[in-house]
Design a protein around this motif. Structure first.
Motif, PDB file in Angstrom:
ATOM      1  N   VAL A   1       0.916  -1.310   0.001  1.00 47.05           N
ATOM      2  CA  VAL A   1       0.149   0.067   0.007  1.00 47.05           C
ATOM      3  C   VAL A   1       0.794   1.144  -0.089  1.00 47.05           C
ATOM      4  CG1 VAL A   1      -1.742   1.547   1.273  1.00 47.05           C
ATOM      5  CG2 VAL A   1      -1.693  -1.292   1.305  1.00 47.05           C
ATOM      6  N   VAL A   2       0.997   1.958  -0.900  1.00 45.47           N
ATOM      7  CA  VAL A   2       1.730   3.017  -1.025  1.00 45.47           C
ATOM      8  C   VAL A   2       0.921   4.459  -0.629  1.00 45.47           C
ATOM      9  CG1 VAL A   2       2.940   4.481  -2.684  1.00 45.47           C
ATOM     10  CG2 VAL A   2       2.997   2.206  -3.289  1.00 45.47           C
ATOM     11  N   GLY A   3       1.381   5.053   0.373  1.00 52.58           N
ATOM     12  CA  GLY A   3       0.706   6.120   0.803  1.00 52.58           C
ATOM     13  C   GLY A   3      -0.083   5.775   2.050  1.00 52.58           C
ATOM     14  N   ALA A   4       0.475   4.929   3.091  1.00 51.61           N
ATOM     15  CA  ALA A   4      -0.253   4.123   4.008  1.00 51.61           C
ATOM     16  C   ALA A   4      -0.234   4.728   5.161  1.00 51.61           C
ATOM     17  CB  ALA A   4       0.180   2.702   4.150  1.00 51.61           C
ATOM     18  N   SER A   5       0.478   6.068   5.469  1.00 54.31           N
ATOM     19  CA  SER A   5       0.544   6.790   6.801  1.00 54.31           C
ATOM     20  C   SER A   5      -0.677   7.613   7.029  1.00 54.31           C
ATOM     21  CB  SER A   5       1.729   7.716   6.636  1.00 54.31           C
ATOM     22  OG  SER A   5       1.608   8.697   5.758  1.00 54.31           O
TER      23      SER A   5
ATOM     24  N   VAL B   1       3.908   1.491   2.713  1.00 54.07           N
ATOM     25  CA  VAL B   1       5.109   2.592   2.143  1.00 54.07           C
ATOM     26  C   VAL B   1       4.472   3.944   2.358  1.00 54.07           C
ATOM     27  CG1 VAL B   1       6.255   3.191   0.086  1.00 54.07           C
ATOM     28  CG2 VAL B   1       5.464   0.705   0.324  1.00 54.07           C
ATOM     29  N   ALA B   2       5.555   4.748   2.910  1.00 60.08           N
ATOM     30  CA  ALA B   2       5.004   6.152   3.496  1.00 60.08           C
ATOM     31  C   ALA B   2       6.595   6.912   3.402  1.00 60.08           C
ATOM     32  CB  ALA B   2       4.336   6.312   4.439  1.00 60.08           C
ATOM     33  N   ARG B   3       6.548   8.197   3.450  1.00 61.54           N
ATOM     34  CA  ARG B   3       7.736   8.825   3.363  1.00 61.54           C
ATOM     35  C   ARG B   3       8.257   9.008   5.005  1.00 61.54           C
ATOM     36  NH1 ARG B   3       7.251  14.219   0.014  1.00 61.54           N
ATOM     37  NH2 ARG B   3       5.194  14.109   0.918  1.00 61.54           N
ATOM     38  N   THR B   4       7.141   8.902   5.854  1.00 57.03           N
ATOM     39  CA  THR B   4       7.377   9.278   7.016  1.00 57.03           C
ATOM     40  C   THR B   4       6.969   7.982   7.976  1.00 57.03           C
ATOM     41  OG1 THR B   4       5.212  10.252   7.463  1.00 57.03           O
ATOM     42  CG2 THR B   4       7.270  11.674   7.244  1.00 57.03           C
ATOM     43  N   ALA B   5       7.854   7.743   8.996  1.00 59.62           N
ATOM     44  CA  ALA B   5       7.375   6.704  10.019  1.00 59.62           C
ATOM     45  C   ALA B   5       6.313   6.762  10.690  1.00 59.62           C
ATOM     46  CB  ALA B   5       8.628   6.156  10.777  1.00 59.62           C
ATOM     47  N   VAL B   6       5.326   5.821  10.701  1.00 58.34           N
ATOM     48  CA  VAL B   6       4.151   6.019  11.703  1.00 58.34           C
ATOM     49  C   VAL B   6       3.907   4.720  12.390  1.00 58.34           C
ATOM     50  CG1 VAL B   6       2.969   7.775  10.234  1.00 58.34           C
ATOM     51  CG2 VAL B   6       2.674   5.280   9.924  1.00 58.34           C
ATOM     52  N   GLU B   7       3.197   4.649  13.372  1.00 65.04           N
ATOM     53  CA  GLU B   7       3.032   3.427  14.172  1.00 65.04           C
ATOM     54  C   GLU B   7       1.896   2.865  13.434  1.00 65.04           C
ATOM     55  OE1 GLU B   7       4.410   1.410  16.369  1.00 65.04           O
ATOM     56  OE2 GLU B   7       6.229   2.843  16.204  1.00 65.04           O
ATOM     57  N   HIS B   8       1.527   1.573  13.110  1.00 65.03           N
ATOM     58  CA  HIS B   8       0.426   0.965  12.741  1.00 65.03           C
ATOM     59  C   HIS B   8      -0.189  -0.219  13.746  1.00 65.03           C
ATOM     60  CE1 HIS B   8       0.146   2.428   8.703  1.00 65.03           C
ATOM     61  NE2 HIS B   8       1.475   2.793   8.639  1.00 65.03           N
TER      62      HIS B   8
ATOM     63  N   ALA C   1      -1.615  -3.404  15.601  1.00 65.92           N
ATOM     64  CA  ALA C   1      -1.599  -4.745  15.061  1.00 65.92           C
ATOM     65  C   ALA C   1      -3.230  -4.940  14.860  1.00 65.92           C
ATOM     66  CB  ALA C   1      -1.043  -5.941  16.093  1.00 65.92           C
ATOM     67  N   PRO C   2      -3.635  -5.722  13.664  1.00 64.43           N
ATOM     68  CA  PRO C   2      -4.893  -6.063  13.375  1.00 64.43           C
ATOM     69  C   PRO C   2      -5.493  -6.629  14.555  1.00 64.43           C
ATOM     70  CG  PRO C   2      -3.623  -7.279  11.960  1.00 64.43           C
ATOM     71  CD  PRO C   2      -2.428  -6.393  12.686  1.00 64.43           C
ATOM     72  N   ALA C   3      -7.041  -6.206  14.831  1.00 65.07           N
ATOM     73  CA  ALA C   3      -7.680  -6.710  15.940  1.00 65.07           C
ATOM     74  C   ALA C   3      -7.914  -8.224  15.817  1.00 65.07           C
ATOM     75  CB  ALA C   3      -8.914  -5.904  16.000  1.00 65.07           C
ATOM     76  N   SER C   4      -8.031  -8.750  14.517  1.00 70.81           N
ATOM     77  CA  SER C   4      -8.385  -9.987  14.083  1.00 70.81           C
ATOM     78  C   SER C   4      -6.992 -10.940  14.493  1.00 70.81           C
ATOM     79  CB  SER C   4      -8.565 -10.347  12.494  1.00 70.81           C
ATOM     80  OG  SER C   4      -7.557 -10.089  11.918  1.00 70.81           O
ATOM     81  N   GLY C   5      -5.982 -10.259  14.460  1.00 72.54           N
ATOM     82  CA  GLY C   5      -4.677 -10.950  14.498  1.00 72.54           C
ATOM     83  C   GLY C   5      -4.165 -11.882  13.372  1.00 72.54           C
ATOM     84  N   ALA C   6      -4.916 -11.624  12.126  1.00 73.55           N
ATOM     85  CA  ALA C   6      -4.899 -12.177  10.949  1.00 73.55           C
ATOM     86  C   ALA C   6      -3.627 -11.890  10.165  1.00 73.55           C
ATOM     87  CB  ALA C   6      -6.031 -12.474  10.217  1.00 73.55           C
ATOM     88  N   GLY C   7      -3.464 -10.649   9.892  1.00 72.90           N
ATOM     89  CA  GLY C   7      -2.219 -10.335   9.075  1.00 72.90           C
ATOM     90  C   GLY C   7      -1.484  -9.320   9.782  1.00 72.90           C
ATOM     91  N   GLU C   8      -0.566  -8.559   9.105  1.00 73.48           N
ATOM     92  CA  GLU C   8       0.379  -7.900   9.745  1.00 73.48           C
ATOM     93  C   GLU C   8       0.800  -6.441   8.813  1.00 73.48           C
ATOM     94  OE1 GLU C   8       4.286  -9.724  10.003  1.00 73.48           O
ATOM     95  OE2 GLU C   8       4.298 -10.181   7.697  1.00 73.48           O
ATOM     96  N   ILE C   9       1.264  -5.508   9.500  1.00 82.04           N
ATOM     97  CA  ILE C   9       1.825  -4.486   8.669  1.00 82.04           C
ATOM     98  C   ILE C   9       3.072  -4.102   8.891  1.00 82.04           C
ATOM     99  CG2 ILE C   9       1.214  -1.845   8.331  1.00 82.04           C
ATOM    100  CD1 ILE C   9      -1.554  -2.340   9.123  1.00 82.04           C
ATOM    101  N   ARG C  10       4.010  -4.039   7.824  1.00 84.06           N
ATOM    102  CA  ARG C  10       5.428  -3.620   7.966  1.00 84.06           C
ATOM    103  C   ARG C  10       5.511  -2.625   7.382  1.00 84.06           C
ATOM    104  NH1 ARG C  10       7.595  -8.717   4.853  1.00 84.06           N
ATOM    105  NH2 ARG C  10       5.604  -8.689   3.898  1.00 84.06           N
ATOM    106  N   ALA C  11       6.370  -1.785   7.888  1.00 81.94           N
ATOM    107  CA  ALA C  11       6.423  -0.338   7.299  1.00 81.94           C
ATOM    108  C   ALA C  11       7.837  -0.186   6.466  1.00 81.94           C
ATOM    109  CB  ALA C  11       6.685   0.796   8.483  1.00 81.94           C
ATOM    110  N   GLU C  12       7.774   0.552   5.262  1.00 80.98           N
ATOM    111  CA  GLU C  12       8.941   0.864   4.232  1.00 80.98           C
ATOM    112  C   GLU C  12       8.766   2.244   4.167  1.00 80.98           C
ATOM    113  OE1 GLU C  12      11.264  -0.630   3.177  1.00 80.98           O
ATOM    114  OE2 GLU C  12      10.866  -2.812   2.743  1.00 80.98           O
ATOM    115  N   VAL C  13       9.948   2.970   4.734  1.00 85.10           N
ATOM    116  CA  VAL C  13      10.119   4.616   4.901  1.00 85.10           C
ATOM    117  C   VAL C  13      10.715   5.100   3.570  1.00 85.10           C
ATOM    118  CG1 VAL C  13      10.640   6.476   6.139  1.00 85.10           C
ATOM    119  CG2 VAL C  13       9.882   4.608   7.321  1.00 85.10           C
ATOM    120  N   VAL C  14      10.125   5.296   2.469  1.00 81.33           N
ATOM    121  CA  VAL C  14      10.655   5.578   1.378  1.00 81.33           C
ATOM    122  C   VAL C  14       9.862   6.757   0.583  1.00 81.33           C
ATOM    123  CG1 VAL C  14      11.811   3.497   1.007  1.00 81.33           C
ATOM    124  CG2 VAL C  14       9.427   4.028  -0.098  1.00 81.33           C
TER     125      VAL C  14
END
Length: 248
Positions: free
Chosen positions: A11-15, A36-43, A45-58
């Motif tokens: 997801v590009v522009g996820a911040s 993907v975002a230009r600035t680091a932000v906290e995401h 954890a999904p309430a379902s516990g199913a997936g995950e979000i990993r940040a790429e700051v670029v």
């Protein structure tokens, strides 16, 4: 929500704004999301516990991040939401830099990333969702936001061009443009609402009454899950507070 387990989505522009809502919803539906975002932000954890979000700051518009991140993560899908907040001024108060900001960001990002999706290419069955704007459908464009409406129309054109090239090359890929209506909780939406309400001589609250039901990041997230889970998708959709509507 549909199960997207085992599928990686960039997801590009996820911040912030719609992008953040989309990243959150996809992770909740089981996807491994690369945010993907230009600035680091906290995401969270999904309430379902199913997936995950990993940040790429670029910087997604730097001309090289598309190739690097698609090569590294080998995603099943891309969702392109990133873009600039347009400068809200009448034409005579714009200069070329302010007028063209969305061409240099929104259009550039779409160009780079859909081109890389074709040349890498994405995995067979891959999907690309390009988030444009309902401003591209307005007969009068968006006269207070410089080149914004034209840039958003170009994003839709690029999505169609990419689908045509994928079909010509026999690639099993789908490209879809989503055109959101006003989303006042987002940076772009709040700026536009304030400017157009002022021009109409109406309080913001009264102005928004004419645009209900209003689009929110959560609604955008549910729409993205639906598009990435569906057996097939159409070339373009309008997205409002009522959800997705196919455009023809």
């Amino acid at each position: 929500m549909s199960d997207l387990s085992g599928r990686t989505t960039i997801v590009v522009g996820a911040s912030r704004g719609l992008g953040r809502g989309i990243a959150t919803a996809l992770a909740g539906a089981g996807s491994s999301v690369v945010a993907v975002a230009r600035t680091a932000v906290e995401h969270a954890a999904p309430a379902s516990g199913a997936g995950e979000i990993r940040a790429e700051v670029v910087d997604a518009a730097d001309g090289k991040s598309a190739r690097e991140l698609i090569g590294r993560h080998e995603p099943h899908a891309l969702v392109l939401v990133a873009g600039a907040v347009p400068v809200m001024r009448p034409l005579q108060e714009q200069d070329w830099e302010s007028f063209s900001v969305t061409w240099e960001t929104d259009v550039r990002i779409t160009f780079d990333w859909v081109r890389e999706a074709l040349t890498a290419p994405l995995r067979p069955g891959g999907r690309v969702v390009v988030v444009s704007s309902g401003a591209a459908l307005n007969a009068d464009g968006s006269p207070l936001s410089g080149g914004y409406a034209g840039a958003k129309a170009m994003q839709r054109f690029l999505t169609g061009y990419a689908q045509g090239e994928a079909d010509r090359a026999g690639l099993d890929l789908s490209f879809t443009a989503v055109l959101p209506r006003f989303a006042p909780e987002t940076g772009v939406g709040s700026a536009a609402v304030a400017a157009y309400a002022q021009r109409a001589g109406a309080p913001v609250k009264a102005f928004l009454e004419h645009h209900k039901p209003l689009l929110t990041p959560e609604i955008a997230g549910r729409a993205a899950v639906g598009l990435l889970s569906a057996d097939s998708v159409s070339p373009a959709y309008l997205l409002s507070g009522a959800g997705l509507r196919e455009l023809r």
